[in-house]
Scaffold this active site. Structure first.
Site, PDB file in Angstrom:
ATOM      1  CB  CYS B  64      -0.917   0.002   1.211  1.00  0.00           C
ATOM      2  SG  CYS B  64      -0.031   0.104   2.772  1.00  0.00           S
ATOM      3  CB  ALA B  67       4.101  -0.388   2.347  1.00  0.00           C
ATOM      4  NE  ARG B  98      11.838  -0.891   2.225  1.00  0.00           N
ATOM      5  CZ  ARG B  98      12.107  -1.264   0.965  1.00  0.00           C
ATOM      6  NH1 ARG B  98      11.485  -2.286   0.451  1.00  0.00           N
ATOM      7  NH2 ARG B  98      12.974  -0.618   0.240  1.00  0.00           N
ATOM      8  CG  HIS B 199       7.421   4.740  -4.100  1.00  0.00           C
ATOM      9  ND1 HIS B 199       7.271   3.804  -5.093  1.00  0.00           N
ATOM     10  CD2 HIS B 199       7.764   4.049  -2.986  1.00  0.00           C
ATOM     11  CE1 HIS B 199       7.518   2.615  -4.600  1.00  0.00           C
ATOM     12  NE2 HIS B 199       7.816   2.728  -3.326  1.00  0.00           N
TER      13      HIS B 199
END
Lengths: 460, 546
Positions: B64, B67, B98, B199
Site C-alpha cells: 500500500c 508502505a 526492510r 513513493h
C-alpha cells in the site's frame, strides 16, 4: 548501542507507543483461518494489510502464507467495499478454488462500516458462491485489542458458521487451540492419542504451516481441521479451551449454540499447566492417565532437579502474548526463577489478575503491565533500572539483549531470525523438556563466554 | 535493437502462457489481465498495462501507499522520529523489516531506526478523532528523544475520520519551537493502487519539508553528486559510498539509504542527480532540476559493467581528465576481483534461466547481473511499476491519468528565484548528449529484455504457479510472500527485496556477492533430494507375508 536513546528514566506516556508488544487484529484472524483445511483467508481492506500480514506470518513460519485482499481504492473507501468483496468472492472461487473463504475486516472497512453479513448474503443471492463452498466472516477492527483478539474472533467465527448440534452427542472432546505453533498442535494431538481420547483440535495449523518439501506445491496443504470436523464440534461432549484470550469466546459461543460444556485453561506450557491439561483430558475423556505420560512427566522432573542450581533466583524479563506468558511465568516459578518484568501489549484483566496471584508472594518486587503503555521501550527501561539474567520474547528482544548483554531465548510471535519454533513443541512435558534445555543452553553459554578464564568449567 | 531470445534455452513457446492463464480467469478478470501480459518485442513499441488497480480477490504481491512512503522512502533516514498515526499494525509491520542499514558517525549521534513509534489508535480515537492523541504523542516523543525532525504517517482510518496531520504538524512546530521540523504525510493505504502512490507522496514531502533548507557548501566544491532511489538494503549504499570515495566523487546525499536530515537539506548543493530506482524517486529528481537547475541521469549500479558505466557517465559529465583517469583506475582495479569471481560462478550458472518479479526497478537492474552470469531472463515484471518503467519515459505524455493517480497530490514547483543555477549551459548539455549522455531519460525494462521473452505486470499468485509449472526456471526472484510457495515447487527463490539477508549486491563488491550467491543457489544440493528413495523406484516389488 542499537537502542541508544533508551534510558532508565521513565516518563509518563499517555499517547505514544514505542516498540510495541503486540500487533493488530487481522493478522491473528489470518493465522487462525489457516488452521481450517482448504480455507483461504481474505482481508477486507487495503492491499497493504494483506501484504503485511502475509509477510509477517511468512517470515515467522518460513512457509507459504496465501491470502487474498479486497484491494480497496480511494473510491471503495468513500463508497464502501461491497463491490470489491463481491468481485473478490467470484474471483477467488474461480481462480484459487478454496472450500472456504474466511473474510476478516480491517480498520479501513470497519471505519467505513461495511456490513459483511449483508455483502455475503448478496454474494449468495447473486450465485457467486458455488454449491458446497462457503464464505465465513468475522469483524477484526485493528483499533481494538490486538492480534490475539483477532485470533479469538476468527476461532469464534468457526463456531458460528460451522458447529452444529445433532440429537446425538459423541464421546469426543474439542481441543480449542490458542495461538501456538504447529509443532505444539502436533504434540497436543500426540498426547490425546497416547491418552486414547477422541478429540477434535481446532484450529490446527500442523500440516499447513509446517508442510513438507516434496517438489509439489499445494495452495491448500494436507493439514488443518476439516469442515466436517468443525461441524461435528457441536456434537462433542466437552470443550477444553487453551488460553483465555484466544479461546474463551469460542467456548462460550459453542456452549450457547450447541450446549457443549467447557473448561478454559492455560496453554499447557510447563509442569503445572500440563498437569492440569492431562487431568482435564483424563476426566472428561473418562480415561486413566497412561504410565507413558507419567514417565514423560518424571523425565521432566528429573531434568529440572539435575539443573535446579542454574535456575534458582535468576531474574527474568518476558514479553509476548498473555495466553503464553501466564503459563510460562508459572513454569519459571516452578524452576525457582524470578520473573521480575512481564509485558504484553494485549489488553485484558485476566493477565493482571493471574500475574498478581502468581507473583504477589513469590516475587513481590515483580513489575508487570498489559495493554496501553505496555511496550518494549518500558520493559527495556525497567531492565536499565535493575538488570535481569534472562530475557524471553520475540525477535525484537534481540536489540535489548545485545545492548544489555543478557542471555536471550526467542519465543512468541514473530520469531524471524532463528528456526526451531516449529520443529520442537513448547507444550506438554516434552515441550517443557525443550524449554529447560533451551533456557539452560543460553544461560550456560553466557556463563561460558563471559566468566573469567580460570572459572571456565568443563563439566556443568 | 532487442536481442533475440537465447534459443539454446529449451522452453515451450512462451506465448502459450498467456492463453493458459487467461482461460482460468473469470471473463472480466481475463479481459483486464490480458493487457498486462505480453511477449516482448521492443522494436514494435508494445504497450503494457501497468499501475492499474489489482482486481479484488487476485492474490497480488503489492502493498500500500503507507508502505511505499513510510516503509520505503522515509524509513531509511536515521535521525527523523517517524510516528505512525493509526492502529498499531502498520507501525509494527514496518519496524526494521526492510533491512535499511544505517551507520551513525558517532556513538552519540541519533539513530531512531531501531525504534517503532505509533499512536496506537483505539476505538475512541476513531469515534472522536485522533488529533489530540497525535499531538500528545509528538509532545512525548520530543520530551523523550529531542529529535531535530518528526514525521507523521497517516494510515487508512486517519483520512476517513478527517484527522488533519498537516495541521497538527504546523501546530506542534509552533508549540515546541526550538527549530524543530515536523511534517505529515497523507499516505493512507487506500491511496493509489500500490506502494507507488506512497513513493510519490514521500517525494513531495521530501521536497516541501527538507530539500533546500541548508545552503552551506560543505567539503570539496568538485564532483558533487546525489544518488536517488538507493535505500541501503543489505549495505548497498555503503558499497556505493566506498566506490565514490575511491574515485574522488563527492556524494552529498543519498535518497535515502544511510541518510540524515542534514544530507537532504543540503542535497541541492550537488551538481548532478543520479536516479537509481526510477519508480520511487524520479519526482524528486524532476523537482530539483526545475527548482535548482540540477540535471539528472538514470544509473544502474547493479552489475559490475553497469556500475562502471555509471562512473564513466559521471566522468563524462564533469569532463575533467583528472576525474576520468581516476575513475578508469578504480574500474580497472575493481574489475580484477570481479572477473575472478565471475569466471568461477559462470561455470555453474551459464545457460541457466531466471525470472524476476519485483519492485519498480529491481526486476530490470538485476538482469544486468544475470547477464554477467550468462543466464537468460525468460520472464520479468514489476510489482508496482508504471508504463514508463517498462516502455521508457518517452511514453509519459501518452499515459492516461486515471482516478487513482489523480488522487495523489501533484505539486508544481518553479525556479527558485535566488538559487536556480543551471549546472550546464544548453550547449554543454547538447555536447554531452552528442557524446552519448542521456538526461532525464530512462529506456525501461523492455528495452533490455530479449525479444520473445515474457513481460508481466503485477504478477498474480496463480500466474506465478503457472510460470513455474510450465517453464521451471533455475531461479525465481521475488519477495518473502512468494518465496516458500515457489520453493515448495522445487525451485529456489532469491529474494530481491531483502536479498535473503545477504548483500550488498550493488557496485563491484556487490556484484561479486551476487555471483557467489547465485552460484551457491545453482549448487545447492538439497533440491536434488526431493524424492525419497522409495518414491524414485520405478517398480516396487511387494511380497505378502501370511
Amino acid at each position: 548501542m542499537l537502542l541508544r536513546h533508551t534510558t532508565a528514566k521513565e516518563v509518563d506516556r499517555k499517547a505514544l507507543t514505542v516498540n510495541p508488544a503486540k500487533t493488530c487484529q487481522p493478522v491473528g484472524a489470518m493465522y487462525a483461518a489457516l488452521g481450517l483445511h482448504g480455507c483461504l483467508p481474505h482481508s477486507h481492506g487495503s492491499q497493504g494489510c494483506c501484504a503485511y500480514h502475509r509477510s509477517a506470518l511468512t517470515r515467522h513460519f518460513k512457509e507459504p502464507v496465501v491470502a487474498s485482499t479486497s484491494s480497496f481504492s480511494e473510491g471503495s473507501s468513500v463508497f464502501g467495499g461491497s463491490a470489491n468483496l463481491l468481485t473478490a468472492i467470484e474471483t477467488i472461487f474461480t481462480v484459487y478454488e478454496p472450500d472456504v473463504i474466511a473474510v476478516h475486516t480491517t480498520c479501513l472497512s470497519e471505519t467505513i462500516g461495511d456490513d459483511l453479513n449483508q455483502i455475503v448474503s448478496k454474494a449468495k443471492e447473486d450465485g457467486k458462491i458455488p454449491d458446497g463452498k462457503r464464505v465465513i466472516y468475522c469483524n477484526t477492527p485493528s483499533y481494538v485489542g490486538s492480534h490475539i483478539t483477532g485470533y479469538s474472533n476468527q476461532v469464534a467465527a468457526f463456531i458460528k458458521f460451522f458447529s452444529t448440534a445433532t440429537p446425538k452427542k459423541r464421546n469426543v472432546i474439542n481441543l480449542i487451540a490458542g495461538w501456538m505453533e504447529p509443532s505444539d498442535m502436533r504434540e497436543l494431538k500426540r498426547i490425546a492419542k497416547v491418552m486414547e481420547t477422541r478429540t477434535i483440535l481446532f484450529p490446527d495449523m500442523s500440516g499447513v504451516m509446517d508442510s513438507p518439501l516434496t517438489g509439489k506445491y499445494d495452495i491448500y496443504p494436507k493439514g488443518g481441521t476439516t469442515v466436517d470436523e468443525m461441524i461435528a464440534t457441536g456434537d462433542s461432549k466437552f470443550s477444553i479451551g487453551m488460553g483465555m484470550y484466544c479461546t474463551q469466546d469460542a467456548c462460550i459461543k459453542l456452549e450457547n449454540k450447541c450446549k457443549v460444556k467447557f473448561e478454559v485453561m492455560e496453554i499447557p506450557i510447563g509442569l503445572k499447566a500440563t498437569d492440569q491439561f492431562i487431568m482435564s483430558l483424563s476426566r472428561h475423556g473418562n480415561v486413566p492417565v497412561p504410565d507413558s505420560i507419567t514417565d514423560e512427566r518424571g523425565r521432566l522432573l528429573d531434568l529440572i532437579a539435575d539443573n535446579s542450581k542454574y535456575f534458582y533466583d535468576k531474574r527474568v524479563a518476558l514479553f509476548g502474548d498473555p495466553d503464553t506468558l501466564i503459563p510460562l511465568v508459572e513454569f519459571l516459578l516452578t524452576l525457582d526463577m524470578k520473573p521480575v518484568y512481564i509485558v504484553t501489549g494485549t489488553p485484558g484483566k485476566h493477565f493482571d489478575e493471574a500475574m498478581t496471584e502468581m507473583l504477589k508472594d513469590r516475587v513481590p518486587e515483580a513489575k508487570f503491565r498489559s495493554g496501553e503503555g505496555a511496550d518494549l521501550f518500558r520493559l527495556h527501561q525497567w531492565i536499565k533500572q535493575e538488570g535481569v539474567d534472562l530475557l524471553i520474547g520475540n525477535s525484537y528482544g534481540k536489540y535489548i539483549a545485545r545492548d544489555e548483554n543478557v542471555p536471550f531465548v526467542r519465543f512468541g510471535f514473530p520469531v524471524v531470525d532463528r528456526p526451531g519454533s516449529n520443529s520442537f513443541p513448547h507444550v506438554g512435558y516434552v515441550g517443557a523438556i525443550n524449554w529447560v534445555t533451551k533456557l539452560l543452553d543460553v544461560i550456560l553459554d553466557h556463563q561460558d563466554r563471559t566468566c573469567a578464564e580460570e572459572k571456565v568449567e568443563l563439566v556443568m | 535493437m532487442s536481442k533475440e531470445i537465447d534459443t539454446t534455452v529449451k522452453v515451450e513457446d512462451l506465448s502459450t502462457f498467456k492463453e493458459t492463464v487467461l482461460a482460468k480467469y473469470p471473463k472480466k478478470v481475463a479481459k483486464k489481465r490480458e493487457k498486462s501480459i505480453l511477449i516482448n518485442d521492443f522494436d514494435a513499441n508494445p504497450q503494457i498495462q501497468a499501475n492499474v488497480r489489482t482486481i479484488p480477490g487476485i492474490i497480488t504481491q503489492r502493498g500500500c501507499a503507507y508502505a511505499g512512503c513510510k516503509g520505503v522512502v522515509l524509513g531509511p533516514t536515521r535521525d527523523i522520529v517517524n510516528i505512525t498515526h493509526g492502529p498499531i499494525g502498520c507501525g509494527f509491520y514496518s519496524w526494521l523489516t526492510r533491512r535499511n542499514q544505517t551507520k551513525p558517525e558517532n556513538p552519540d549521534d541519533p539513530n531512531y531506526m531501531t525504534y517503532c513509534f505509533s499512536t496506537d489508535m483505539q476505538d475512541s480515537n476513531i469515534v472522536f478523532g485522533g488529533e489530540e492523541k497525535l499531538k500528545q504523542a509528538i509532545r512525548e516523543a520530543y520530551e523523550l528523544f529531542h529529535p531535530k525532525a518528526i514525521a507523521i504517517f497517516s494510515t487508512c482510518p486517519v483520512g476517513l475520520i478527517g484527522d488533519d496531520v498537516h495541521r497538527v504538524a504546523r501546530q506542534m512546530v509552533e508549540e515546541i519551537g526550538d527549530g524543530i521540523n515536523i511534517f505529515g504525510f497523507s499516505c493512507e493505504g487506500y491511496r493509489g493502487v500500490s506502494q507507488s502512490a506512497g513513493h510519490h507522496i514521500a517525494n513531495n514531502g521530501l521536497f516541501k519539508n527538507l530539500i533546500g533548507r541548508d545552503d552551506e557548501v560543505r567539503g570539496s566544491a568538485k564532483y558533487r553528486v546525489n544518488l536517488l532511489g538507493e535505500y541501503n538494503i543489505g549495505g548497498d549504499a555503503f558499497e556505493l559510498e566506498r566506490i565514490f570515495e575511491e574515485c574522488g566523487i563527492n556524494l552529498i546525499a543519498t535518497f535515502s539509504g544511510n541518510s540524515t536530515i542534514q544530507k537532504f537539506e543540503n542535497a541541492h548543493t550537488a551538481d548532478l542527480n543520479m536516479v537509481m530506482c526510477h519508480r520511487s524517486i524520479n519526482y524528486v529528481a524532476g523537482m530539483m532540476e526545475t527548482t535548482f537547475g540540477i540535471p539528472w541521469i538514470k544509473v544502474q549500479p547493479i552489475g559490475a559493467e553497469s556500475t562502471a558505466k555509471m562512473l564513466r557517465k559521471i566522468g563524462q559529465y564533469f569532463g575533467e581528465q583528472e576525474l576520468i583517469d581516476r575513475i578508469e583506475e578504480v574500474i580497472a582495479k575493481e574489475m580484477v576481483e570481479v572477473k575472478i569471481a565471475q569466471a568461477k560462478a559462470l561455470i555453474k550458472t551459464k545457460g541457466k534461466m531466471a525470472m524476476l518479479f519485483v519492485g519498480g526497478s529491481r526486476a530490470h537492474h538485476y538482469q544486468n547481473l544475470f547477464e554477467e552470469l550468462g543466464m537468460t531472463t525468460l520472464s520479468a515484471g514489476y510489482e508496482f511499476g508504471h508504463r514508463d518503467d517498462y516502455e521508457g519515459r518517452t511514453v509519459i505524455p501518452t499515459i492516461q491519468i486515471d482516478a487513482d493517480s489523480r488522487n495523489i497530490e501533484e505539486i508544481t514547483v518553479t525556479k527558485d528565484e535566488t538559487r536556480y543555477n543551471p549546472r550546464k549551459t544548453e550547449e554543454e548539455l547538447k555536447a554531452l548528449a552528442a557524446g552519448g549522455m542521456e538526461f532525464n531519460e530512462y529506456d525501461g525494462l523492455m528495452a533490455q529484455m530479449q525479444k520473445g521473452s515474457l513481460v508481466i505486470d503485477d504478477l498474480s499468485h496463480y500466474e506465478m504457479e503457472k510460470l513455474i509449472e510450465m517453464y521451471h526456471p533455475d531461479v525465481f526472484c521475488a519477495g518473502i510472500k512468494e518465496k516458500y510457495a515457489v520453493q515448495k515447487m522445487g525451485v529456489p527463490l532469491k529474494q530481491l527485496h531483502s536479498y535473503d539477508y545477504g548483500g550488498p549486491y550493488a557496485g563491484f563488491k556487490g556484484a561479486i556477492n551476487f555471483y557467489n550467491d547465485i552460484e551457491m543457489i545453482a549448487c545447492t544440493g538439497i533440491w536434488k533430494e526431493l524424492k525419497a528413495p522409495w518414491e524414485r523406484e520405478s517398480i516396487v516389488e511387494a511380497e505378502y507375508v501370511y
